[in-house]
Design a protein around this motif. Sequence first.
Motif, PDB file in Angstrom:
ATOM      1  N   ASP A  68      16.562  -2.890  -0.327  1.00 43.62           N
ATOM      2  CA  ASP A  68      15.260  -3.540  -0.484  1.00 43.62           C
ATOM      3  C   ASP A  68      14.203  -2.536  -0.917  1.00 43.62           C
ATOM      4  OD1 ASP A  68      13.614  -6.096   0.095  1.00 43.62           O
ATOM      5  OD2 ASP A  68      12.511  -4.519   1.171  1.00 43.62           O
ATOM      6  N   HIS A  72      11.636  -3.022  -3.949  1.00 45.84           N
ATOM      7  CA  HIS A  72      10.246  -3.407  -3.664  1.00 45.84           C
ATOM      8  C   HIS A  72       9.357  -2.243  -3.218  1.00 45.84           C
ATOM      9  CE1 HIS A  72      11.159  -7.678  -4.057  1.00 45.84           C
ATOM     10  NE2 HIS A  72      12.270  -7.432  -3.382  1.00 45.84           N
ATOM     11  N   GLY A  73       9.968  -1.101  -2.934  1.00 47.57           N
ATOM     12  CA  GLY A  73       9.198   0.059  -2.521  1.00 47.57           C
ATOM     13  C   GLY A  73       9.550   1.263  -3.374  1.00 47.57           C
ATOM     14  N   TYR A  91       6.885   1.828   1.475  1.00 46.36           N
ATOM     15  CA  TYR A  91       6.515   0.547   0.883  1.00 46.36           C
ATOM     16  C   TYR A  91       5.033   0.556   0.524  1.00 46.36           C
ATOM     17  CZ  TYR A  91      10.849  -1.917   2.082  1.00 46.36           C
ATOM     18  OH  TYR A  91      12.157  -2.351   2.147  1.00 46.36           O
ATOM     19  N   ARG A  94       1.035  -4.429   1.228  1.00 48.01           N
ATOM     20  CA  ARG A  94       1.352  -5.858   1.072  1.00 48.01           C
ATOM     21  C   ARG A  94       2.789  -6.117   0.618  1.00 48.01           C
ATOM     22  NH1 ARG A  94      -3.839  -5.056  -0.009  1.00 48.01           N
ATOM     23  NH2 ARG A  94      -3.379  -4.332  -2.104  1.00 48.01           N
ATOM     24  N   THR A  95       3.685  -5.163   0.836  1.00 40.38           N
ATOM     25  CA  THR A  95       5.092  -5.410   0.505  1.00 40.38           C
ATOM     26  C   THR A  95       5.987  -5.351   1.738  1.00 40.38           C
ATOM     27  OG1 THR A  95       5.469  -3.072  -0.017  1.00 40.38           O
ATOM     28  CG2 THR A  95       4.845  -4.528  -1.844  1.00 40.38           C
ATOM     29  N   TYR A  96       5.415  -5.105   2.906  1.00 42.93           N
ATOM     30  CA  TYR A  96       6.184  -5.059   4.149  1.00 42.93           C
ATOM     31  C   TYR A  96       5.413  -5.817   5.212  1.00 42.93           C
ATOM     32  CZ  TYR A  96       9.297  -3.313   7.767  1.00 42.93           C
ATOM     33  OH  TYR A  96      10.223  -3.236   8.780  1.00 42.93           O
ATOM     34  N   THR A  99       9.692 -10.570   2.878  1.00 41.76           N
ATOM     35  CA  THR A  99       9.487 -12.011   2.816  1.00 41.76           C
ATOM     36  C   THR A  99      10.806 -12.738   3.066  1.00 41.76           C
ATOM     37  OG1 THR A  99       9.949 -12.069   0.452  1.00 41.76           O
ATOM     38  CG2 THR A  99       7.649 -11.687   1.109  1.00 41.76           C
ATOM     39  N   ARG A 102      13.185 -12.338   0.227  1.00 41.40           N
ATOM     40  CA  ARG A 102      13.884 -11.053   0.219  1.00 41.40           C
ATOM     41  C   ARG A 102      14.981 -11.016   1.283  1.00 41.40           C
ATOM     42  NH1 ARG A 102       8.689  -7.343   0.339  1.00 41.40           N
ATOM     43  NH2 ARG A 102      10.150  -5.726   1.059  1.00 41.40           N
ATOM     44  N   THR A 137      -2.002  -4.316   6.091  1.00 46.06           N
ATOM     45  CA  THR A 137      -1.713  -4.786   4.730  1.00 46.06           C
ATOM     46  C   THR A 137      -2.283  -3.857   3.662  1.00 46.06           C
ATOM     47  OG1 THR A 137      -3.685  -6.194   4.763  1.00 46.06           O
ATOM     48  CG2 THR A 137      -1.598  -7.195   5.453  1.00 46.06           C
TER      49      THR A 137
END
Length: 220
Positions: A68, A72-73, A91, A94-96, A99, A102, A137
């Motif tokens: 992941d 995404h990171g 990360y 706002r990506t951890y 979701t 994911r 966030t």
Amino acid sequence: MDAGGRPEQTARVDPPDSLGWLDPRDRRQAASVLAAALADDPGYTHLFPVDARRRRELHEVYRMTLADGLRHGRVLATKLGDEVTGVLAIYPPRTYPMTLRRWLRQTGRVARIAAHTREHSPGIIRFGDLTSRGVPTDSWYVEAFGVRPDLQRAGRGSVLLRRFLADLDAMGARSYLETTNPTNVGYYQRRGYTDAHPVVPLAPRGPLIYPMSRPARPLA
């Protein structure tokens, strides 16, 4: 983790490792580095109490984390020749946490983790829930950080963190992390992190989670 170990009067000499973004083909090797580096962490010895299984269980967890994170990171790594020696998975804001979409993409890996960790799965879920609640966030989140045990205390962790923190300062960005190892608190404090909010018990009479944040430091 590189938490010191050099006499103060000794000049720093960075290790001869290369530093760069992790090649996805090295993901399994990177997962093994993290599993070995964190096998004695108080949080993981609590979650995975069977010594003979812990590294294998952590390897499966970090295979998923890095899959992941690469998507995404960002994942920094040090390498000595062809061998991964240290890993820092981060990360962006706002990506951890992950979701639902994911998580669904990771269904096969989640099933493999459950098969390996068996009775420990509820504790892993609780750990993830407790840590994800506090991630701001607006901050870059340090999800995983470790150096191969036989190569620790030689500067590799510092090399990884210096690169990450220099990038943060160039962006004027904040960072956030947690540790369940109280000896790491001072290590992170020396790099600009402070207590973010009160410590959180991982379990009754279990280890504590220490949340820490580093404020934005815009370049002059």
